[in-house]
Design a protein around this motif. Structure first.
Motif, PDB file in Angstrom:
ATOM      1  N   GLN A  89     -50.091  78.895 -30.188  1.00  0.00           N
ATOM      2  CA  GLN A  89     -49.243  77.636 -29.807  1.00  0.00           C
ATOM      3  C   GLN A  89     -49.155  77.653 -27.983  1.00  0.00           C
ATOM      4  O   GLN A  89     -49.073  76.242 -27.730  1.00  0.00           O
ATOM      5  N   THR A  90     -48.735  78.479 -27.653  1.00  0.00           N
ATOM      6  CA  THR A  90     -49.029  79.293 -25.934  1.00  0.00           C
ATOM      7  C   THR A  90     -50.348  78.466 -25.653  1.00  0.00           C
ATOM      8  O   THR A  90     -49.849  78.088 -24.972  1.00  0.00           O
ATOM      9  N   TRP A  93     -51.040  75.049 -25.966  1.00  0.00           N
ATOM     10  CA  TRP A  93     -50.776  74.260 -24.823  1.00  0.00           C
ATOM     11  C   TRP A  93     -50.946  74.433 -23.397  1.00  0.00           C
ATOM     12  O   TRP A  93     -51.547  73.651 -22.898  1.00  0.00           O
ATOM     13  N   ILE A 328     -45.984  76.030 -18.850  1.00  0.00           N
ATOM     14  CA  ILE A 328     -45.393  75.961 -19.731  1.00  0.00           C
ATOM     15  C   ILE A 328     -43.850  76.164 -19.623  1.00  0.00           C
ATOM     16  O   ILE A 328     -42.373  76.176 -20.060  1.00  0.00           O
ATOM     17  N   PRO A 331     -41.804  72.667 -21.438  1.00  0.00           N
ATOM     18  CA  PRO A 331     -41.629  73.451 -22.621  1.00  0.00           C
ATOM     19  C   PRO A 331     -40.340  74.247 -23.152  1.00  0.00           C
ATOM     20  O   PRO A 331     -39.978  74.107 -24.044  1.00  0.00           O
ATOM     21  N   LEU A 334     -37.202  72.710 -22.506  1.00  0.00           N
ATOM     22  CA  LEU A 334     -36.776  72.581 -23.820  1.00  0.00           C
ATOM     23  C   LEU A 334     -36.685  72.700 -24.918  1.00  0.00           C
ATOM     24  O   LEU A 334     -35.964  72.913 -25.654  1.00  0.00           O
ATOM     25  N   MET A 335     -37.123  74.113 -24.954  1.00  0.00           N
ATOM     26  CA  MET A 335     -37.374  74.305 -26.362  1.00  0.00           C
ATOM     27  C   MET A 335     -35.964  75.494 -25.870  1.00  0.00           C
ATOM     28  O   MET A 335     -34.727  75.683 -26.725  1.00  0.00           O
ATOM     29  N   LEU A 343     -42.226  76.372 -28.233  1.00  0.00           N
ATOM     30  CA  LEU A 343     -42.535  75.473 -27.520  1.00  0.00           C
ATOM     31  C   LEU A 343     -43.010  74.090 -28.024  1.00  0.00           C
ATOM     32  O   LEU A 343     -42.871  74.263 -29.075  1.00  0.00           O
ATOM     33  N   VAL A 344     -41.924  73.206 -27.110  1.00  0.00           N
ATOM     34  CA  VAL A 344     -41.850  71.619 -28.046  1.00  0.00           C
ATOM     35  C   VAL A 344     -42.414  71.153 -27.275  1.00  0.00           C
ATOM     36  O   VAL A 344     -42.715  71.113 -25.622  1.00  0.00           O
ATOM     37  N   ASN A 345     -43.018  70.190 -27.349  1.00  0.00           N
ATOM     38  CA  ASN A 345     -44.125  69.573 -26.677  1.00  0.00           C
ATOM     39  C   ASN A 345     -43.779  67.587 -27.316  1.00  0.00           C
ATOM     40  O   ASN A 345     -43.909  67.395 -28.543  1.00  0.00           O
ATOM     41  N   GLU A 347     -44.015  63.742 -26.486  1.00  0.00           N
ATOM     42  CA  GLU A 347     -45.096  62.992 -25.342  1.00  0.00           C
ATOM     43  C   GLU A 347     -44.030  62.018 -24.718  1.00  0.00           C
ATOM     44  O   GLU A 347     -44.303  61.245 -23.952  1.00  0.00           O
ATOM     45  N   ILE A 352     -37.715  63.484 -23.063  1.00  0.00           N
ATOM     46  CA  ILE A 352     -37.314  64.053 -22.084  1.00  0.00           C
ATOM     47  C   ILE A 352     -36.055  64.018 -20.973  1.00  0.00           C
ATOM     48  O   ILE A 352     -35.144  65.101 -21.620  1.00  0.00           O
TER      49      ILE A 352
END
Length: 418
Positions: A89-90, A93, A328, A331, A334-335, A343-345, A347, A352
């Motif tokens: 995921q990292t 991203w 990153i 993210p 937010l994580m 990591l948090v996505n 959109e 956010i």
């Protein structure tokens, strides 16, 4: 025939001189330069949104398939989570956020280079850099740094003087790269553009980012002056800049050279550090001591230092763990706020903004974070490039130290704290 060729050349040179009277004039040169940069940034920011979301969707679909495959082969949950939610995921991203802006910015930058405009930028800025005992060519390397600071460092090879080349390398990080744009744009959209939507919000966000860029250019000149008077003493080398004629850009060469020589070069180095970074981030977010993750413990330890800079320990921890790639940082923030281990996505900019406000963000916090985004240590890719170009860990450490010291002890910090 010879008379016709000479007559044609005189006409072309006459047109070039008329254009140069505008592009290199004291009245219009700088506004036009800022306008061109603003257009490039706006096209990069707006144009990269769609391919980034497409890449996110594709990688997210494949991530689901990887989890299904891991369950099918009875892979331990902790191992699949570490490899997929952490490393994969990292890695994806960074590719999703980093590739589209570079694929847009570098061709646009190469277009200006092929057109013959970049030497005019160097000519406009030469007077300022000479006062700092440097060369106007440093402005060209700074412009390359807007795409990626690692590419900007490599671009310093065009500077002949070893002293001036070293100054350009050490100060290139003051200009924010494409990796820092998403964070800058998100914060500007949420806290500065406010309730504006659509085209107006993107324009206001772009203007806010331009102000941060101008701050970076000012500090580049200031630090270059300080370095020229201290550890890298010397006078500016003779700089006879010949303004080449304007020419029709070769679009095929622009696309190939910008993609192969710059985009893939930088992306390859970023990917090399992304995988271990994802593993480390996942471990620190997943391993707990006394009910708190290692990431939270580090953030709480850093909190007093972060308060001096106008934000909290989670933000400072995100910048530290985001050293492999600037993409990153948001993210990770937010994580941390959501208590996740990957990591948090998100959109939706509004979502956010809600998370940030709920965790104590104000306009003051946003401004301080934007300044820190511009003035913090280079990413790992840039540091490795500096080591390769200078052949010295001493200069690499100094490149890490200079922007960090400027941010931690700058006078503007005391103003915002007060």
């Amino acid at each position: 025939m010879q008379k016709y060729v000479l007559s044609k050349m005189k006409i072309i040179l006459g047109k070039d001189r008329k254009i140069d009277k505008i592009l290199t004039s004291k009245t219009f040169g700088f506004p036009i330069m800022i306008l061109f940069l603003g257009i490039i940034f706006w096209l990069t920011i707006v144009g990269s949104n769609y391919p980034s979301q497409l890449l996110f969707s594709c990688f997210a679909w494949f991530q689901e398939k990887l989890f299904l495959f891991a369950n099918w082969i009875h892979c331990p949950a902790w191992l699949s989570d570490m490899l997929i939610s952490g490393v994969y995921q990292t890695l994806t991203w960074i590719v999703s956020v980093m590739l589209p802006p570079m694929a847009i910015f570098f061709p646009l930058f190469t277009f200006l280079e092929d057109l013959g405009y970049l030497p005019r930028i160097a000519f406009n800025m030469d007077g300022f850099f000479k006062k700092c005992c440097c060369t106007g060519k440093q402005m060209i390397t700074m412009c390359m740094g807007f795409g990626c600071n690692a590419a900007g460092v490599v671009g310093c090879r065009i500077i002949n003087s070893p002293r001036e080349k070293l100054i350009a390398i050490l100060t290139n990080n003051f200009v924010p790269c494409n990796g820092r744009f998403p964070l800058l744009i998100s914060i500007a959209t949420i806290f500065i553009a406010g309730t504006m939507q659509g085209f107006g919000a993107s324009i206001v966000s772009t203007i806010a980012v331009i102000f941060v860029i101008l701050l970076g250019i000012f500090l580049t000149l200031l630090v270059s002056k300080i370095l020229s008077k201290t550890i890298l003493k010397g006078m500016p080398s003779s700089f006879a800049l010949e303004l080449p004629p304007y020419r029709k850009p070769q679009f095929g060469r622009i696309i190939v050279s910008s993609f192969l020589d710059r985009t893939l070069f930088v992306l390859g180095r970023a990917i090399a550090v992304a995988a271990p970074a994802g593993l480390i981030i996942w471990l620190f977010a997943s391993i707990s001591i006394g009910g708190a993750s290692l990431l939270s413990i580090i953030a709480n330890f850093l909190n007093p230092f972060a308060k001096l800079m106008g934000f909290d320990g989670y933000i400072l921890a995100a910048f530290i763990f985001g050293i492999p790639a600037n993409e990153i940082v948001l993210p990770i923030i937010l994580m941390c706020y959501l208590g996740k281990n990957s990591l948090v996505n998100l959109e939706d900019t509004f979502s956010i903004g809600e998370i940030l406000v709920q965790n104590g963000w104000t306009m003051l916090t946003a401004i301080n974070v934007m300044i820190f985004t511009c003035l913090h240590f280079p990413c790992t890719t840039t540091l490795l490039t500096i080591k390769k170009e200078t052949g010295s860990w001493k200069w690499t450490f100094l490149a890490f130290l200079i922007p960090t010291v400027c941010r931690c002890f700058g006078l503007h910090d005391y103003y915002f704290v007060l």
